[in-house]
Design an enzyme around this catalytic site. Structure first.
Site, PDB file in Angstrom:
ATOM      1  N   SER A   1       0.842  -1.205   0.000  1.00 23.89           N
ATOM      2  CA  SER A   1       0.000   0.000   0.000  1.00 23.89           C
ATOM      3  C   SER A   1       0.870   1.246   0.000  1.00 23.89           C
ATOM      4  CB  SER A   1      -0.902   0.006   1.237  1.00 23.89           C
ATOM      5  OG  SER A   1      -1.424   1.309   1.409  1.00 23.89           O
TER       6      SER A   1
ATOM      7  N   HIS B   1      -1.369  -1.242  -4.178  1.00 20.82           N
ATOM      8  CA  HIS B   1      -2.630  -0.866  -3.522  1.00 20.82           C
ATOM      9  C   HIS B   1      -2.626   0.645  -3.273  1.00 20.82           C
ATOM     10  CE1 HIS B   1      -6.113  -1.811  -0.897  1.00 20.82           C
ATOM     11  NE2 HIS B   1      -5.641  -0.866  -0.099  1.00 20.82           N
TER      12      HIS B   1
ATOM     13  N   ASP C   1      -4.774   3.907  -1.723  1.00 21.80           N
ATOM     14  CA  ASP C   1      -5.830   4.265  -0.777  1.00 21.80           C
ATOM     15  C   ASP C   1      -6.285   5.700  -0.968  1.00 21.80           C
ATOM     16  OD1 ASP C   1      -6.034   1.889   1.004  1.00 21.80           O
ATOM     17  OD2 ASP C   1      -3.901   2.282   1.266  1.00 21.80           O
TER      18      ASP C   1
ATOM     19  N   MET D   1      -8.842   8.590   0.277  1.00 21.07           N
ATOM     20  CA  MET D   1      -9.676   8.940   1.446  1.00 21.07           C
ATOM     21  C   MET D   1     -10.225  10.348   1.280  1.00 21.07           C
ATOM     22  SD  MET D   1      -7.098   7.688   4.424  1.00 21.07           S
ATOM     23  CE  MET D   1      -6.252   6.118   4.322  1.00 21.07           C
TER      24      MET D   1
ATOM     25  N   HIS E   1      -8.438   1.443  -3.666  1.00 22.02           N
ATOM     26  CA  HIS E   1      -9.329   1.277  -2.516  1.00 22.02           C
ATOM     27  C   HIS E   1      -9.916   2.643  -2.166  1.00 22.02           C
ATOM     28  CE1 HIS E   1      -9.519   0.238   2.091  1.00 22.02           C
ATOM     29  NE2 HIS E   1     -10.715   0.408   1.571  1.00 22.02           N
TER      30      HIS E   1
ATOM     31  N   MET F   1     -11.957   4.937   0.011  1.00 21.72           N
ATOM     32  CA  MET F   1     -12.584   5.147   1.322  1.00 21.72           C
ATOM     33  C   MET F   1     -13.282   6.493   1.268  1.00 21.72           C
ATOM     34  SD  MET F   1      -9.442   3.673   3.533  1.00 21.72           S
ATOM     35  CE  MET F   1      -8.409   3.666   2.085  1.00 21.72           C
TER      36      MET F   1
ATOM     37  N   MET G   1     -11.409  -5.432   5.766  1.00 28.52           N
ATOM     38  CA  MET G   1     -10.556  -4.541   6.549  1.00 28.52           C
ATOM     39  C   MET G   1     -10.220  -5.221   7.878  1.00 28.52           C
ATOM     40  SD  MET G   1      -9.967  -2.031   4.617  1.00 28.52           S
ATOM     41  CE  MET G   1      -8.868  -1.287   5.828  1.00 28.52           C
TER      42      MET G   1
ATOM     43  N   ASP H   1      -6.656  -6.193   4.445  1.00 29.70           N
ATOM     44  CA  ASP H   1      -5.967  -4.898   4.477  1.00 29.70           C
ATOM     45  C   ASP H   1      -5.919  -4.356   5.903  1.00 29.70           C
ATOM     46  OD1 ASP H   1      -5.009  -2.365   3.904  1.00 29.70           O
ATOM     47  OD2 ASP H   1      -6.751  -1.725   2.722  1.00 29.70           O
TER      48      ASP H   1
HETATM   49  C1  DX5 Z   1      -5.992   1.770   5.821  1.00 28.36           C
HETATM   50  C2  DX5 Z   1      -5.650   1.476   4.393  1.00 28.36           C
HETATM   51  C3  DX5 Z   1      -4.564   0.489   4.233  1.00 28.36           C
HETATM   52  C4  DX5 Z   1      -3.251   0.888   4.877  1.00 28.36           C
HETATM   53  C5  DX5 Z   1      -2.688  -0.343   5.497  1.00 28.36           C
HETATM   54  O1  DX5 Z   1      -7.140   2.497   5.914  1.00 28.36           O
HETATM   55  O2  DX5 Z   1      -6.783   0.970   3.688  1.00 28.36           O
HETATM   56  O3  DX5 Z   1      -4.375   0.079   2.893  1.00 28.36           O
HETATM   57  O4  DX5 Z   1      -2.318   1.441   3.991  1.00 28.36           O
HETATM   58  O5  DX5 Z   1      -1.573  -0.001   6.203  1.00 28.36           O
HETATM   59  P1  DX5 Z   1      -0.822  -1.001   7.183  1.00 28.36           P
HETATM   60  O6  DX5 Z   1      -0.432  -2.203   6.373  1.00 28.36           O
HETATM   61  O7  DX5 Z   1       0.318  -0.189   7.662  1.00 28.36           O
HETATM   62  O8  DX5 Z   1      -1.806  -1.369   8.273  1.00 28.36           O
HETATM   63 ZN    ZN Z   2      -6.429   0.014   1.669  1.00 29.48          ZN
END
Ligand code: DX5
Ligand code: ZN
Length: 216
Positions: free
Chosen positions: A8, A33, A35, A37, A66, A68, A137, A175
């Site tokens: 990620s 990956h 993310d 947000m 992903h 969010m 998650m 994840d």
């Molecule tokens: C969290 C993200 C993850 C995050 C995971 O909300 O969706 O993808 O990057 O990070 P680690 O592996 O550090 O928990």
């Molecule tokens: Zn993620």
């Protein structure tokens, strides 16, 4: 199938994304990956389409996006335009999930449905046949580097059972808080794809760490 590893980018050095993506390209990582947000669905803001579009010409691994965010269905064309391989939307953010999944697949992307830690897998009963991947998650979404929620291993095992019972080949991605110890238990429980942020990017040798995750 042998499990996949999707580092990620959230935990990468944002001042030197080119170097980070070159490292991913050279590594055994299967996907990257990403993310996104919005500060509404989750209490944090990360990066958006300008960053994904900048990565597009240089990232040689399939992009696993992903989202969010609330109302992710509004951004299906933008995600498709980044060349993303997989678009993950949250179950909790989609009122018309069936329609959203169909619209994602119509663009040629794979459709992933993500569940927060508190959302039970039984809610997937009438949609799972239409989705390519379920993203479980194993932390509350919004931040990297959080502690793994133990119950997630059991959730993976139960989802594996549901998928097998229905004779489907839906992938299970996990994840949050993934390292060699939690990753091994997740793979044994039936996970197909491991996402790892901090564990990869904060390690002294990310290429070797990715190799280690692949070897679980
Ligand atoms: C969290 C993200 C993850 C995050 C995971 O909300 O969706 O993808 O990057 O990070 P680690 O592996 O550090 O928990
Ligand atoms: Zn993620």
């Amino acid at each position: 199938m042998k499990h996949l590893v999707a580092p990620s980018l959230l935990s990468a050095n944002f001042l030197d994304l080119r170097k980070e993506v070159e490292m991913i390209n050279k590594s055994d990582a299967d996907w990257l990956h990403l993310d996104i947000m919005d500060g509404v669905f989750v209490p944090n803001i990360s990066f958006g389409f300008p960053v994904l579009n900048a990565l597009k010409p240089m990232c040689q691994k399939p992009m696993d996006v992903h989202l969010m965010i609330v109302e992710p269905q509004k951004f299906i064309p933008e995600v498709a335009a980044t060349g993303a391989y997989m678009m993950n939307v949250h179950y909790e953010a989609c009122t018309h999930l069936h329609r959203t999944v169909a619209a994602i697949k119509e663009t040629g992307m794979k459709a992933g449905v993500t569940l927060n830690p508190h959302t039970p897998i039984c809610l997937l009963e009438d949609i799972i046949q239409d989705v390519d991947m379920v993203l479980l998650m194993s932390v509350n979404p919004g931040f990297g580097g959080q502690r793994f929620i133990e119950y997630s291993v059991d959730k993976v095992a139960r989802l594996r059972e549901m998928i097998d019972q229905k004779g489907l080949n839906t992938w299970i991605e996990v994840d949050g808080g993934v390292n060699l110890e939690t990753g091994k238990r997740l793979v044994d429980a039936g996970a197909d794809v491991l996402v790892a942020g901090n564990f990869v990017f904060k390690s002294s040798d990310p290429i070797q760490t990715i190799k280690d995750l692949k070897a679980l």
